[in-house]
Write an enzyme that holds these catalytic residues in place. Structure first.
Site, PDB file in Angstrom:
ATOM      1  NE  ARG A  23       5.051   1.052  -1.168  1.00  0.00           N
ATOM      2  CZ  ARG A  23       3.867   1.390  -0.679  1.00  0.00           C
ATOM      3  NH1 ARG A  23       2.893   1.787  -1.480  1.00  0.00           N
ATOM      4  NH2 ARG A  23       3.636   1.335   0.615  1.00  0.00           N
ATOM      5  CB  THR A  25      -5.242   2.263  -3.371  1.00  0.00           C
ATOM      6  OG1 THR A  25      -4.387   2.820  -2.404  1.00  0.00           O
ATOM      7  CG2 THR A  25      -4.562   1.043  -4.014  1.00  0.00           C
ATOM      8  CG  ASP A  71       1.764   2.903   3.103  1.00  0.00           C
ATOM      9  OD1 ASP A  71       0.855   3.226   3.878  1.00  0.00           O
ATOM     10  OD2 ASP A  71       1.554   2.513   1.955  1.00  0.00           O
ATOM     11  N   GLY A 109      -7.815  -0.452  -0.690  1.00  0.00           N
ATOM     12  CA  GLY A 109      -8.428  -0.680   0.625  1.00  0.00           C
ATOM     13  C   GLY A 109      -7.460  -0.624   1.781  1.00  0.00           C
TER      14      GLY A 109
HETATM   15  O1  DON Z   1       0.541   0.530  -0.179  1.00  0.00           O
HETATM   16  C1  DON Z   1      -0.365   0.449   0.627  1.00  0.00           C
HETATM   17  O2  DON Z   1      -0.649  -0.577   1.215  1.00  0.00           O
HETATM   18  C2  DON Z   1      -1.233   1.679   0.866  1.00  0.00           C
HETATM   19  N1  DON Z   1      -0.506   2.854   0.485  1.00  0.00           N
HETATM   20  C3  DON Z   1      -2.514   1.535   0.127  1.00  0.00           C
HETATM   21  C4  DON Z   1      -3.449   2.670   0.389  1.00  0.00           C
HETATM   22  C5  DON Z   1      -4.828   2.377   0.020  1.00  0.00           C
HETATM   23  O3  DON Z   1      -5.172   1.326  -0.424  1.00  0.00           O
HETATM   24  C6  DON Z   1      -5.782   3.481   0.277  1.00  0.00           C
HETATM   25  N2  DON Z   1      -7.094   3.237  -0.174  1.00  0.00           N
HETATM   26  N3  DON Z   1      -7.869   2.560  -0.524  1.00  0.00           N
END
Ligand code: DON
Length: 585
Positions: free
Chosen positions: A119, A396, A438, A488
């Protein structure tokens, strides 16, 4: 060495439109159950089948790259690293080297699952009030895009770590297909062309992004034009040659820092040099006798998938029937309680003590199950995070790999929003993430996905933002049975949950499970989002139970493999075009 020439890619791409549903099914599906004089099919959707390895990703060419690695004798980790770099070229809005993610690795001979956390990390200059304006409000612009939203990328270190520890091939060998795809180009597909068009304004604000994703005159690439990424090819070449050091300490680090200095970003040479991958103990739970293994914090995915399964284990979903209002109501209520807990208890475990054992315990789940009214939705205002004793961007991406020996990889990685921060590193051809968004920029406020959070997910130097990414594996009687995961945003955890329920409770094959309509509840805002294919009758019953129904777009993009009777069944999600499951030959 693996190579792909543009001509080959052209052929693959022109069959692309048919790929997601038809190519995969017609090539390999077989009639199910008893033979009879007339061939009958018992299910609508059919997985891709293979006995010798399977790769499922959001780009069929990337799946082909992975399957070729397996066919050459590479293991699941070799293939996963090749797929990850191929997606960085083929799916630039989400595949990445400027982002981060999570990888689960299953080693069959040791019967061991490892969780690799790569991450992104807040730079040293980050602090809790980073995005607060003088009046105390959140500066949404710099929190969501541009160089101040960029966290220190983890993908290159993560892939290096996985390959050197658990792979068998050289970095050069597994990266070569990606380098070729960047250098020789690939045929622009409709999906990527329209994704770039959607984000045109943001991408054109950054000169390097403009040069990367548009023609010299600023016009858009059209589908079927060749799309070459020379700078990215060079960057990938440097990583292949010198390993992760090229990115974190060498020429690429210089380019990243130069970009930061020029544009007011926070990342320094020391931030890059100090980036570390963390190997963590996965979250382990059980559901109706099957073992669930998923991602631990700083992802919230594993904790809450296990928590929701524990709650649902108290009800007979199978008897209620897939898609019945009765079962959807219970699933929605479980989501409501789990996301309420997420808002308070989840964060980077290196900075905040996450009560994992309690949240994933059967006892706590039973307490919640007892509170759920079978006939009425509980308003979220009455549901608080437990005490001890809006929007989905299209990116993502997830991929799943199983090799012929039964080793597996479940990997979800991201730039966060589509095309991340929108900033491309000058001369290096890759996008940087906007993962700082986030974090909860202010306690009690929502992050960019509408998820409320507090101290557990506040911004601190070197801390990792909380994630929903949920790469997951299931083991039935000790044998690996499901490898899955999804993009998602806030909906990821719920998409994975429903995939597991569809297979384990409702006995669906993996392709039917992937196609089944999805719902989403995240506690706040108090509404039940549903995909369009949920029937009007079901929605009416749910409304009568007290749910506020919101018709949403599609949810997630699951790339899954089901192992059954010695056979691998791959299913890609048709919700986002261009995905594909490829069996190794
Ligand atoms: O880590 C996460 O939960 C978010 N950054 C994920 C972002 C995401 O899934 C965007 N699109 N589908």
């Amino acid at each position: 060495m693996l190579t792909f020439c543009p001509k080959q890619l052209l052929v693959i791409l022109f069959s692309f439109g048919a790929v997601s549903g038809v190519y995969a099914a017609d090539a390999t599906s077989v009639p199910q159950k008893k033979p009879s004089s007339i061939i009958r099919y018992d299910t609508i959707h059919h997985p891709v089948k293979s006995n010798s390895g399977m790769v499922v990703s959001q780009r069929i060419i990337a799946s082909e790259v992975g399957a070729s690695v397996l066919a050459q004798g590479g293991n699941a980790v070799d293939a996963a690293v090749a797929v990850s770099y191929a997606l960085a070229v083929l799916l630039p809005r989400a595949g990445n080297i400027g982002g981060g993610g999570f990888m689960l690795v299953y080693l069959k001979d040791q019967d061991k699952t490892i969780a690799i956390d790569y991450r992104e990390t807040a730079p040293k200059l980050a602090h809790k009030d980073l995005y607060l304006l003088a009046d105390g409000s959140v500066d949404r612009k710099s929190y969501r895009s541009g160089l101040r939203s960029v966290a220190v990328p983890g993908t290159v270190a993560g892939m290096d770590y996985a390959l050197s520890k658990y792979g068998t091939m050289s970095l050069k060998a597994v990266m070569q297909p990606a380098i070729d795809l960047a250098k020789n180009g690939f045929v622009m597909d409709y999906d990527t062309a329209s994704a770039i068009a959607t984000r045109e304004t943001m991408l054109k604000k950054d000169a390097a992004a403009r040069a990367t994703f548009f023609h010299k005159d600023g016009s858009l690439y059209k589908a079927s034009e060749l799309f070459v990424q020379d700078d990215l090819a060079q960057t990938l070449g440097a990583i292949a040659e010198h390993g992760a050091d090229a990115f974190y300490k060498g020429a690429v680090a210089d380019q990243i820092v130069a970009k930061m200095v020029k544009g007011g970003g926070l990342i320094s040479h020391a931030d890059l040099a100090n980036y570390t991958v963390a190997e963590r103990n996965p979250i382990v739970g059980s559901y109706r006798g099957q073992k669930i293994v998923s991602m631990p914090p700083p992802s919230s995915g594993g904790v809450h998938v296990v928590q929701m399964l524990n709650i649902l284990e108290n009800f007979n979903l199978q008897k209620m029937g897939a898609g019945s209002a009765e079962s959807l109501h219970l699933v929605a209520e479980s989501m409501r309680y789990a996301y309420a807990d997420r808002s308070k208890h989840l964060g980077d475990p290196d900075f905040y003590k996450v009560p994992v054992d309690w949240l994933t315990s059967k006892d706590y789940a039973k307490q919640i199950a007892n509170k759920i009214d079978l006939k009425r939705a509980t308003p979220s205002s009455e549901v608080l995070p437990g005490k001890k004793s809006k929007y989905e961007s299209v990116d993502t991406t997830h991929f799943s790999v199983v090799d012929k020996s039964g080793n597996a990889v479940s990997n979800t990685y991201t730039l966060n929003f589509s095309f991340g921060s929108g900033a491309v590193v000058d001369g290096a051809g890759f996008l940087l993430n906007n993962e700082m968004t986030d974090f909860n920029a202010k306690a009690g406020t929502a992050d960019a996905f509408g998820l409320i959070g507090g101290a557990a997910n506040s911004i601190l130097a070197n801390k990792r933002p909380l994630s929903a990414m949920t790469p997951t594996m299931v083991f039935d009687n000790g044998e690996l049975s499901i490898v899955t995961g999804s993009p998602g945003g806030s909906r990821i955890i719920n998409a994975v949950l429903q995939q597991l329920i569809n297979v384990i409770d409702h006995n669906m094959n993996i392709a039917d499970a992937t196609h089944a309509p999805r719902i989403h509840h995240q506690w706040q805002p108090d509404r039940l989002e549903v995909e369009a294919s949920i029937s009007p009758d079901t929605k009416a019953i749910l409304r009568a139970m007290g749910h506020t129904i919101k018709e949403a777009g599609t949810m997630g993009s699951l790339q899954s493999i089901l192992l059954e009777g010695g056979q691998l069944n791959g299913a890609s999600d048709p919700r986002r075009p261009g995905a594909g499951a490829i069996g190794a030959q």
